[in-house]
Write a protein that holds these residues in place. Structure first.
Motif, PDB file in Angstrom:
ATOM      1  N   LEU A 277       3.417  36.450 -29.292  1.00  0.00           N
ATOM      2  CA  LEU A 277       4.656  36.727 -29.961  1.00  0.00           C
ATOM      3  C   LEU A 277       5.222  36.615 -28.247  1.00  0.00           C
ATOM      4  O   LEU A 277       4.906  36.688 -27.371  1.00  0.00           O
ATOM      5  CB  LEU A 277       4.686  38.335 -30.085  1.00  0.00           C
TER       6      LEU A 277
ATOM      7  N   GLY B 110       7.327  33.856 -32.810  1.00  0.00           N
ATOM      8  CA  GLY B 110       5.900  33.727 -32.846  1.00  0.00           C
ATOM      9  C   GLY B 110       4.949  32.706 -33.090  1.00  0.00           C
ATOM     10  O   GLY B 110       5.916  31.772 -34.039  1.00  0.00           O
TER      11      GLY B 110
ATOM     12  N   PHE C  83       8.289  32.443 -37.837  1.00  0.00           N
ATOM     13  CA  PHE C  83       6.978  32.333 -37.176  1.00  0.00           C
ATOM     14  C   PHE C  83       6.390  30.944 -37.250  1.00  0.00           C
ATOM     15  O   PHE C  83       6.350  30.479 -38.432  1.00  0.00           O
ATOM     16  CB  PHE C  83       5.874  33.218 -37.288  1.00  0.00           C
TER      17      PHE C  83
END
Length: 198
Positions: free
Chosen positions: A142, A120, A52
């Motif tokens: 996301l 994400g 992420f």
């Protein structure tokens, strides 16, 4: 002679006092989602959770808070046991694997070929401290991607605010844990119809 002995004893005593540990030990925290898991839908697809993206301050293990004055700081004697984005990735991978929605779930370091990728961006993670208490804010976006076609299947914003029981690191940790339980559940609900259709 007596004055010299007294001087040496006083010096040793003061020196010993200065060596005492006046600080508190650093406490390290993580997030754990132990909530009920619905296994009503199963697929043969393999999911890979990518690293992420996150703001620079979340690349470390500090727990951040912001006061009304907009001054941002981190707790001195409390921290995450690893960077926050990694904690979210690990917890989500565990939750999705246990959900049975996928044949298997891997994280970023795996070389296994997957059908789908979950990427994400962590947008905001902070404890907001005011005169009347504190709240925790958590916002993440996301993206579900089909790895065979490299096409975006869907994207979704998740945003949460939770009141802290106390204005300290423990209050923040408890609020984050409550948020992540809700977040993981909503991610599974979001993915179910998408995985069935893809």
């Amino acid at each position: 002679m007596n004055k010299i002995v007294i001087y040496i004893l006083i010096t040793l005593f003061l020196g010993g006092c200065s060596l005492k540990d006046v600080g508190s030990p650093i406490l390290k925290y993580t997030i754990f989602d132990g909530s009920h898991i619905d296994k009503s839908i199963k697929t043969d697809k393999i999911l890979k959770i990518s690293q992420f993206k996150a703001p620079v301050n979340l690349l470390g293990s500090k727990i951040w808070y912001k006061r009304d004055s907009y001054a941002t700081n981190s707790y001195l004697y409390s921290s995450w046991n690893e960077d926050f984005s990694s904690i979210i990735e690990h917890d989500m991978a565990n939750r999705l694997y246990k959900s049975g929605l996928f044949k298997s779930v891997f994280e970023r370091y795996s070389k296994v070929k997957a059908d789908l990728s979950l990427e994400g961006e962590i947008i905001n993670v902070i404890q907001n401290v005011g005169k009347n208490g504190a709240t925790v804010s958590f916002e993440i976006r996301l993206y579900l991607i089909d790895l065979k076609s490299s096409k975006l299947i869907s994207s979704k914003d998740f945003s949460y605010n939770k009141t802290c029981e106390s204005i300290d690191a423990i209050g923040a940790i408890k609020a984050y844990n409550q948020i992540i339980k809700i977040f993981n559940k909503e991610v599974v609900l979001w993915l179910k119809p998408l995985v069935k259709e893809s």
